[in-house]
Design an enzyme around this catalytic site. Structure first.
Site, mmCIF file in Angstrom:
data_model
loop_
_atom_site.group_PDB
_atom_site.id
_atom_site.type_symbol
_atom_site.label_atom_id
_atom_site.label_comp_id
_atom_site.label_asym_id
_atom_site.label_seq_id
_atom_site.Cartn_x
_atom_site.Cartn_y
_atom_site.Cartn_z
ATOM 1 N N LYS A 16 12.271 39.767 -14.021
ATOM 2 C CA LYS A 16 13.721 39.890 -14.248
ATOM 3 C C LYS A 16 14.009 40.204 -15.714
ATOM 4 O O LYS A 16 13.185 39.939 -16.601
ATOM 5 C CB LYS A 16 14.461 38.608 -13.835
ATOM 6 C CG LYS A 16 14.106 37.335 -14.632
ATOM 7 C CD LYS A 16 14.869 37.144 -15.933
ATOM 8 C CE LYS A 16 14.293 35.991 -16.737
ATOM 9 N NZ LYS A 16 14.601 35.928 -18.123
ATOM 10 N N ASP A 164 15.019 29.481 -13.409
ATOM 11 C CA ASP A 164 15.121 30.853 -12.889
ATOM 12 C C ASP A 164 14.621 30.979 -11.450
ATOM 13 O O ASP A 164 14.759 32.040 -10.841
ATOM 14 C CB ASP A 164 14.284 31.813 -13.754
ATOM 15 C CG ASP A 164 14.917 32.068 -15.120
ATOM 16 O OD1 ASP A 164 16.153 31.920 -15.244
ATOM 17 O OD2 ASP A 164 14.173 32.417 -16.051
HETATM 18 P P1 ATP Z 1 11.266 32.591 -18.523
HETATM 19 O O1 ATP Z 1 11.700 34.007 -18.655
HETATM 20 O O2 ATP Z 1 11.575 31.961 -17.184
HETATM 21 O O3 ATP Z 1 11.605 31.714 -19.690
HETATM 22 P P2 ATP Z 1 8.674 33.438 -19.321
HETATM 23 O O4 ATP Z 1 8.593 34.799 -18.704
HETATM 24 O O5 ATP Z 1 9.026 33.394 -20.767
HETATM 25 O O6 ATP Z 1 9.689 32.578 -18.495
HETATM 26 P P3 ATP Z 1 6.281 32.681 -17.941
HETATM 27 O O7 ATP Z 1 5.541 33.977 -17.873
HETATM 28 O O8 ATP Z 1 6.900 32.198 -16.692
HETATM 29 O O9 ATP Z 1 7.340 32.675 -19.124
HETATM 30 O O10 ATP Z 1 5.229 31.609 -18.516
HETATM 31 C C1 ATP Z 1 5.616 30.410 -19.141
HETATM 32 C C2 ATP Z 1 4.427 29.449 -19.155
HETATM 33 O O11 ATP Z 1 4.189 29.007 -17.820
HETATM 34 C C3 ATP Z 1 3.142 30.118 -19.599
HETATM 35 O O12 ATP Z 1 2.872 29.722 -20.916
HETATM 36 C C4 ATP Z 1 2.069 29.633 -18.629
HETATM 37 O O13 ATP Z 1 1.124 28.796 -19.247
HETATM 38 C C5 ATP Z 1 2.807 28.827 -17.570
HETATM 39 N N1 ATP Z 1 2.564 29.268 -16.163
HETATM 40 C C6 ATP Z 1 2.402 28.477 -15.101
HETATM 41 N N2 ATP Z 1 2.262 29.204 -13.975
HETATM 42 C C7 ATP Z 1 2.333 30.485 -14.315
HETATM 43 C C8 ATP Z 1 2.270 31.698 -13.564
HETATM 44 N N3 ATP Z 1 2.079 31.723 -12.251
HETATM 45 N N4 ATP Z 1 2.422 32.847 -14.254
HETATM 46 C C9 ATP Z 1 2.632 32.826 -15.604
HETATM 47 N N5 ATP Z 1 2.675 31.709 -16.340
HETATM 48 C C10 ATP Z 1 2.543 30.531 -15.712
#
Ligand code: ATP
Length: 320
Positions: A16, A164
């Site tokens: 997203k 989210d």
């Molecule tokens: P948001 O946009 O919701 O704030 P994000 O895109 O910044 O999220 P994610 O890629 O969801 O962040 O990752 C956040 C943390 O979640 C990572 O540091 C990782 O260690 C942990 N994590 C747990 N499960 C997953 C997964 N399936 N995919 C990615 N990261 C994961």
């Protein structure tokens, strides 16, 4: 878990972008209240789900002890153990339907649902990769285990897994308020073409909010202009109304982001913002052809540049 459900299924889950994000304030429990407009984009992860249906493992006494297992390919920064959101979501659903837990005496023959996650969504990048995976797993297991829960019930469970996740269960375009879990679908027209600039070194969401509390200021902006541009399908108006209160904190932590945003604009983007808590930069192109030219011209600024389309729907199941 009737015999009618497939035993092998694949779910594609889109990432997203936040087209608009305004921080409204902080609650007593430390969570920030937001007004945000979320839209799914076509960069996606894939989760394959395989249910063991051998006769012994499907005996009713064994099913009570059923378990889940996960393997991950892609990036070393993604945890493969119990803290992966895929497993957390699966275990939350198991609790809801009263299966699993202590494998006890049924362990030897208990069915295991094996899941394999292929990551394409950049990690800790502001594109909700983990949330998308959690939502995809809820939708896929609801189907493969023949649970029959409605999307609204899945969204209720989803809200316990992350702000989210309820949005990711449905996908498309939504206006989210509160801590982000209360969502309403938004009408849109047309397709947006994005140039997505990805930097491998992550930014932790928690850290970005901490810096926002120090150096940022809630803008008080409203999402009306973005919603109007989406309704009329006007890319120029959408580009001009993109907004993210968190951008100032992300740029404070990572000054290079300021240059990357500028490079996108110089290359012809009609709007460019940091997605969510960053560090991904998303730039709106006037049309499909110019998205290719913009991507080409900013390639040197990022670790990876992709062209993505939005809105990208929600989790998509296919039987394999
Ligand atoms: P948001 O946009 O919701 O704030 P994000 O895109 O910044 O999220 P994610 O890629 O969801 O962040 O990752 C956040 C943390 O979640 C990572 O540091 C990782 O260690 C942990 N994590 C747990 N499960 C997953 C997964 N399936 N995919 C990615 N990261 C994961």
């Amino acid at each position: 878990m009737s015999d009618g459900a497939p035993d092998h299924i694949r779910v594609r889950v889109p990432s997203k972008v936040n087209l608009f994000l305004a921080v409204r304030g902080m609650r007593d429990d430390g969570y920030h209240e937001l007004v945000t407009v979320l839209q799914t984009v076509s960069i996606h992860d894939t989760i394959s789900v395989h249910l063991d249906r051998s006769a012994a493992s499907m005996h009713p006494s064994a099913r009570r002890f059923m378990d889940v297992a996960l393997s991950v390919d892609g990036l070393p920064s993604v945890p493969a153990g119990e803290e992966n959101l895929v497993l957390l979501a699966a275990r939350r659903l198991m609790r809801e339907i009263g299966v699993g837990g202590d494998r006890g005496n049924g362990g030897a023959t208990a069915p295991t649902t094996r899941m394999h996650l292929t990551k394409r969504i950049p990690v800790a990048a502001g594109m909700a990769g983990g949330s998308a995976d959690a939502a995809g797993v809820l939708v896929a297991l609801n189907h493969v285990w023949d649970v029959g829960m409605h999307r609204d019930d899945l969204r209720r469970i989803a809200a316990e897994l992350g702000a989210d996740v309820p949005f990711c269960v449905t996908g498309g375009t939504a206006l989210a308020t509160g801590i982000g879990t209360a969502t309403a679908q938004v009408l849109t027209r047309g397709t947006c073409y994005w140039v997505v600039g990805i930097t491998e070194s992550p930014l932790e969401t928690r850290e970005v909010y901490r810096v926002f509390d120090e150096v940022g200021e809630p803008s008080g902006y409203e999402p009306d202009a973005v919603l109007q541009a989406l309704r009329t399908g006007d890319p120029e108006a959408l580009g001009a109304s993109l907004h993210n209160d968190l951008e100032v904190a992300a740029v404070h932590l990572r000054p290079r982001l300021g240059e990357q945003l500028e490079a996108m604009r110089r290359a012809g983007a009609i709007g460019a913002i940091v997605s969510g808590s960053g560090p991904t930069v998303v730039a709106l192109a006037p049309d499909a052809t110019s998205s290719v030219a913009i991507a080409e011209s900013v390639r040197g600024e990022f670790d990876r540049v992709e062209i993505a389309l939005s809105p990208a729907g929600g989790p998509e199941l296919s039987e394999t």
